[in-house]
Design a protein around this motif. Sequence first.
Motif, PDB file in Angstrom:
ATOM      1  N   THR A 211     -18.163  70.455  39.817  1.00  0.00           N
ATOM      2  CA  THR A 211     -18.284  71.164  41.083  1.00  0.00           C
ATOM      3  C   THR A 211     -18.095  70.191  42.250  1.00  0.00           C
ATOM      4  O   THR A 211     -17.795  69.020  42.062  1.00  0.00           O
ATOM      5  CB  THR A 211     -19.667  71.836  41.192  1.00  0.00           C
ATOM      6  N   GLY A 212     -18.309  70.710  43.454  1.00  0.00           N
ATOM      7  CA  GLY A 212     -18.260  69.894  44.665  1.00  0.00           C
ATOM      8  C   GLY A 212     -19.322  70.405  45.616  1.00  0.00           C
ATOM      9  O   GLY A 212     -20.494  70.472  45.289  1.00  0.00           O
ATOM     10  N   HIS A 213     -18.915  70.738  46.843  1.00  0.00           N
ATOM     11  CA  HIS A 213     -19.704  71.476  47.831  1.00  0.00           C
ATOM     12  C   HIS A 213     -20.774  70.674  48.553  1.00  0.00           C
ATOM     13  O   HIS A 213     -20.889  70.749  49.776  1.00  0.00           O
ATOM     14  CB  HIS A 213     -20.332  72.714  47.182  1.00  0.00           C
ATOM     15  N   VAL A 214     -21.598  69.912  47.834  1.00  0.00           N
ATOM     16  CA  VAL A 214     -22.755  69.286  48.481  1.00  0.00           C
ATOM     17  C   VAL A 214     -22.413  67.969  49.170  1.00  0.00           C
ATOM     18  O   VAL A 214     -23.234  67.408  49.884  1.00  0.00           O
ATOM     19  CB  VAL A 214     -23.915  69.085  47.477  1.00  0.00           C
ATOM     20  N   HIS A 215     -21.217  67.442  48.943  1.00  0.00           N
ATOM     21  CA  HIS A 215     -20.734  66.244  49.632  1.00  0.00           C
ATOM     22  C   HIS A 215     -21.528  64.983  49.289  1.00  0.00           C
ATOM     23  O   HIS A 215     -21.598  64.051  50.088  1.00  0.00           O
ATOM     24  CB  HIS A 215     -20.716  66.454  51.152  1.00  0.00           C
ATOM     25  N   PHE A 216     -22.133  64.948  48.130  1.00  0.00           N
ATOM     26  CA  PHE A 216     -22.659  63.691  47.594  1.00  0.00           C
ATOM     27  C   PHE A 216     -22.565  63.762  46.076  1.00  0.00           C
ATOM     28  O   PHE A 216     -22.798  64.805  45.467  1.00  0.00           O
ATOM     29  CB  PHE A 216     -24.092  63.381  48.066  1.00  0.00           C
ATOM     30  N   ALA A 217     -22.173  62.648  45.466  1.00  0.00           N
ATOM     31  CA  ALA A 217     -21.968  62.605  44.026  1.00  0.00           C
ATOM     32  C   ALA A 217     -23.301  62.689  43.300  1.00  0.00           C
ATOM     33  O   ALA A 217     -24.261  62.002  43.663  1.00  0.00           O
ATOM     34  CB  ALA A 217     -21.222  61.328  43.645  1.00  0.00           C
ATOM     35  N   ASN A 218     -23.356  63.523  42.270  1.00  0.00           N
ATOM     36  CA  ASN A 218     -24.562  63.603  41.445  1.00  0.00           C
ATOM     37  C   ASN A 218     -24.203  64.189  40.094  1.00  0.00           C
ATOM     38  O   ASN A 218     -23.151  64.817  39.934  1.00  0.00           O
ATOM     39  CB  ASN A 218     -25.644  64.437  42.133  1.00  0.00           C
ATOM     40  N   MET A 219     -25.069  63.973  39.130  1.00  0.00           N
ATOM     41  CA  MET A 219     -24.861  64.560  37.810  1.00  0.00           C
ATOM     42  C   MET A 219     -26.204  64.752  37.121  1.00  0.00           C
ATOM     43  O   MET A 219     -27.176  64.050  37.404  1.00  0.00           O
ATOM     44  CB  MET A 219     -23.906  63.717  36.963  1.00  0.00           C
ATOM     45  N   PHE A 220     -26.247  65.743  36.236  1.00  0.00           N
ATOM     46  CA  PHE A 220     -27.445  66.020  35.454  1.00  0.00           C
ATOM     47  C   PHE A 220     -27.030  66.824  34.227  1.00  0.00           C
ATOM     48  O   PHE A 220     -25.926  67.397  34.183  1.00  0.00           O
ATOM     49  CB  PHE A 220     -28.490  66.789  36.278  1.00  0.00           C
ATOM     50  N   ILE A 221     -27.888  66.867  33.246  1.00  0.00           N
ATOM     51  CA  ILE A 221     -27.650  67.664  32.040  1.00  0.00           C
ATOM     52  C   ILE A 221     -28.606  68.847  32.065  1.00  0.00           C
ATOM     53  O   ILE A 221     -29.811  68.682  32.276  1.00  0.00           O
ATOM     54  CB  ILE A 221     -27.842  66.827  30.766  1.00  0.00           C
ATOM     55  N   LYS A 222     -28.053  70.030  31.862  1.00  0.00           N
ATOM     56  CA  LYS A 222     -28.867  71.249  31.857  1.00  0.00           C
ATOM     57  C   LYS A 222     -28.502  72.089  30.641  1.00  0.00           C
ATOM     58  O   LYS A 222     -27.336  72.436  30.453  1.00  0.00           O
ATOM     59  CB  LYS A 222     -28.632  72.043  33.145  1.00  0.00           C
ATOM     60  N   ASN A 223     -29.476  72.364  29.812  1.00  0.00           N
ATOM     61  CA  ASN A 223     -29.255  73.138  28.580  1.00  0.00           C
ATOM     62  C   ASN A 223     -28.119  72.545  27.750  1.00  0.00           C
ATOM     63  O   ASN A 223     -27.302  73.272  27.172  1.00  0.00           O
ATOM     64  CB  ASN A 223     -28.966  74.599  28.909  1.00  0.00           C
ATOM     65  N   GLY A 224     -28.076  71.222  27.708  1.00  0.00           N
ATOM     66  CA  GLY A 224     -27.088  70.522  26.891  1.00  0.00           C
ATOM     67  C   GLY A 224     -25.709  70.421  27.496  1.00  0.00           C
ATOM     68  O   GLY A 224     -24.788  69.900  26.856  1.00  0.00           O
ATOM     69  N   ILE A 225     -25.526  70.897  28.723  1.00  0.00           N
ATOM     70  CA  ILE A 225     -24.224  70.879  29.385  1.00  0.00           C
ATOM     71  C   ILE A 225     -24.256  69.878  30.538  1.00  0.00           C
ATOM     72  O   ILE A 225     -25.163  69.922  31.382  1.00  0.00           O
ATOM     73  CB  ILE A 225     -23.840  72.274  29.906  1.00  0.00           C
ATOM     74  N   LEU A 226     -23.287  68.993  30.572  1.00  0.00           N
ATOM     75  CA  LEU A 226     -23.171  68.023  31.658  1.00  0.00           C
ATOM     76  C   LEU A 226     -22.734  68.733  32.938  1.00  0.00           C
ATOM     77  O   LEU A 226     -21.770  69.508  32.930  1.00  0.00           O
ATOM     78  CB  LEU A 226     -22.145  66.944  31.288  1.00  0.00           C
ATOM     79  N   ASN A 227     -23.449  68.503  34.033  1.00  0.00           N
ATOM     80  CA  ASN A 227     -23.092  69.044  35.346  1.00  0.00           C
ATOM     81  C   ASN A 227     -22.780  67.878  36.275  1.00  0.00           C
ATOM     82  O   ASN A 227     -23.611  66.982  36.443  1.00  0.00           O
ATOM     83  CB  ASN A 227     -24.245  69.865  35.921  1.00  0.00           C
ATOM     84  N   VAL A 228     -21.605  67.911  36.903  1.00  0.00           N
ATOM     85  CA  VAL A 228     -21.159  66.807  37.767  1.00  0.00           C
ATOM     86  C   VAL A 228     -20.646  67.379  39.078  1.00  0.00           C
ATOM     87  O   VAL A 228     -19.795  68.270  39.093  1.00  0.00           O
ATOM     88  CB  VAL A 228     -20.028  65.989  37.099  1.00  0.00           C
ATOM     89  N   SER A 229     -21.169  66.871  40.184  1.00  0.00           N
ATOM     90  CA  SER A 229     -20.641  67.215  41.510  1.00  0.00           C
ATOM     91  C   SER A 229     -19.903  66.013  42.070  1.00  0.00           C
ATOM     92  O   SER A 229     -20.448  64.908  42.105  1.00  0.00           O
ATOM     93  CB  SER A 229     -21.774  67.596  42.475  1.00  0.00           C
ATOM     94  N   ALA A 230     -18.673  66.237  42.513  1.00  0.00           N
ATOM     95  CA  ALA A 230     -17.876  65.173  43.126  1.00  0.00           C
ATOM     96  C   ALA A 230     -18.220  65.051  44.599  1.00  0.00           C
ATOM     97  O   ALA A 230     -18.553  66.044  45.260  1.00  0.00           O
ATOM     98  CB  ALA A 230     -16.385  65.465  42.962  1.00  0.00           C
ATOM     99  N   ASP A 231     -18.129  63.837  45.127  1.00  0.00           N
ATOM    100  CA  ASP A 231     -18.242  63.648  46.562  1.00  0.00           C
ATOM    101  C   ASP A 231     -16.979  64.190  47.222  1.00  0.00           C
ATOM    102  O   ASP A 231     -15.965  64.440  46.559  1.00  0.00           O
ATOM    103  CB  ASP A 231     -18.436  62.176  46.903  1.00  0.00           C
ATOM    104  N   SER A 232     -17.046  64.364  48.513  1.00  0.00           N
ATOM    105  CA  SER A 232     -15.912  64.888  49.282  1.00  0.00           C
ATOM    106  C   SER A 232     -14.910  63.785  49.582  1.00  0.00           C
ATOM    107  O   SER A 232     -15.260  62.610  49.652  1.00  0.00           O
ATOM    108  CB  SER A 232     -16.446  65.477  50.588  1.00  0.00           C
ATOM    109  N   THR A 233     -13.649  64.179  49.766  1.00  0.00           N
ATOM    110  CA  THR A 233     -12.670  63.220  50.278  1.00  0.00           C
ATOM    111  C   THR A 233     -12.740  63.117  51.796  1.00  0.00           C
ATOM    112  O   THR A 233     -12.172  62.200  52.384  1.00  0.00           O
ATOM    113  CB  THR A 233     -11.228  63.618  49.892  1.00  0.00           C
ATOM    114  N   ALA A 234     -13.448  64.051  52.464  1.00  0.00           N
ATOM    115  CA  ALA A 234     -13.433  64.131  53.928  1.00  0.00           C
ATOM    116  C   ALA A 234     -14.648  63.469  54.566  1.00  0.00           C
ATOM    117  O   ALA A 234     -14.501  62.637  55.469  1.00  0.00           O
ATOM    118  CB  ALA A 234     -13.344  65.586  54.374  1.00  0.00           C
ATOM    119  N   TYR A 235     -15.843  63.862  54.120  1.00  0.00           N
ATOM    120  CA  TYR A 235     -17.049  63.279  54.710  1.00  0.00           C
ATOM    121  C   TYR A 235     -18.217  63.406  53.733  1.00  0.00           C
ATOM    122  O   TYR A 235     -18.275  64.301  52.902  1.00  0.00           O
ATOM    123  CB  TYR A 235     -17.405  63.919  56.057  1.00  0.00           C
TER     124      TYR A 235
END
Length: 302
Positions: A211-235
């Motif tokens: 995913t993206g949206h929150v504009h800061f990189a983060n990751m966590f595992i939920k119910n055995g599935i890796l969740n990754v948010s990418a940082d923005s290219t803009a800000y």
Amino acid sequence: MPKLTYDRGKSLEATIVKNYQIVQISDTHLTPQNAQPANNQQIDPMLKLMQVFHDIEATQVHPDMIVISGDLIHEGKAVDYRQFKTLIDREQVRFGVPIQVLLGNHDRTSAFYTGYLDKPVQPRYYYSLSDNGWDFYFLDTKCGDLEPGYLDEQQLRWLKEKLGESNRPALIFMHHPLLGAPLENMKYSILQNGDQLQSILKGSQVKAIFTGHVHFANMFIKNGILNVSADSTAYHINCSNPKRHLISEGTGYNVITLSDQQTSVEQRPLLLGNTTIKAFNIPSTDFVDPQIVAQEMKRVFR
């Protein structure tokens, strides 16, 4: 020779597996014609996006696919998406791979269909494809023009049916993330009906959600599935204070590697400014009133 893989008690399926790389870019927030860059950016977001493409080429990533996970243009019109399509076509030629896009809350669906797809306008934009023994799902989490995300019932039914038809491992790309430990104070902004999605994913072959949206990189595992948010290219947005968020210049992207059903992620920060260019207050960090979400989704399908 083909490698046999056994998928959670389902039938054996012969699959040719090789290292497969995906570059995830997110929240490009390109500036529409006759507008100023969003949130007081001092560096043109187009220049930042081009820096990402240059870095991919200079570091010889050689992706098999590139995904831009929403907020393509900051509230643009059809002409802006038409110009964006020209850019994407050019970069597809440069890298020799497909570039997949999906929509975020700052995208405008009608303008996207008219300018980018050159197709009659539909209320949603989601699809799937398969490659190298993997399934990829690109979801539409837009909740009209509100900030938070929402997956409509029709789209959830489609996803459930598609997942049930395949034994292949799968990835999901969507704009709004699910609730996880790094996002406890972001409930007002993330996917509002994440429990419904998680219910569908239970027992599925989905290995990770990007995913993206929150504009800061983060990751966590939920119910055995890796969740990754990418940082923005803009800000970049510093959300460490849940009631007051600070925006600075920032550019980053992810390199995802799939190998024999294993998923790894390299988060690549290219720029992180130390000057706040804008700040905004957060009245409430809780989930949005469901009635507000329902009213907006009713408007979408009107």
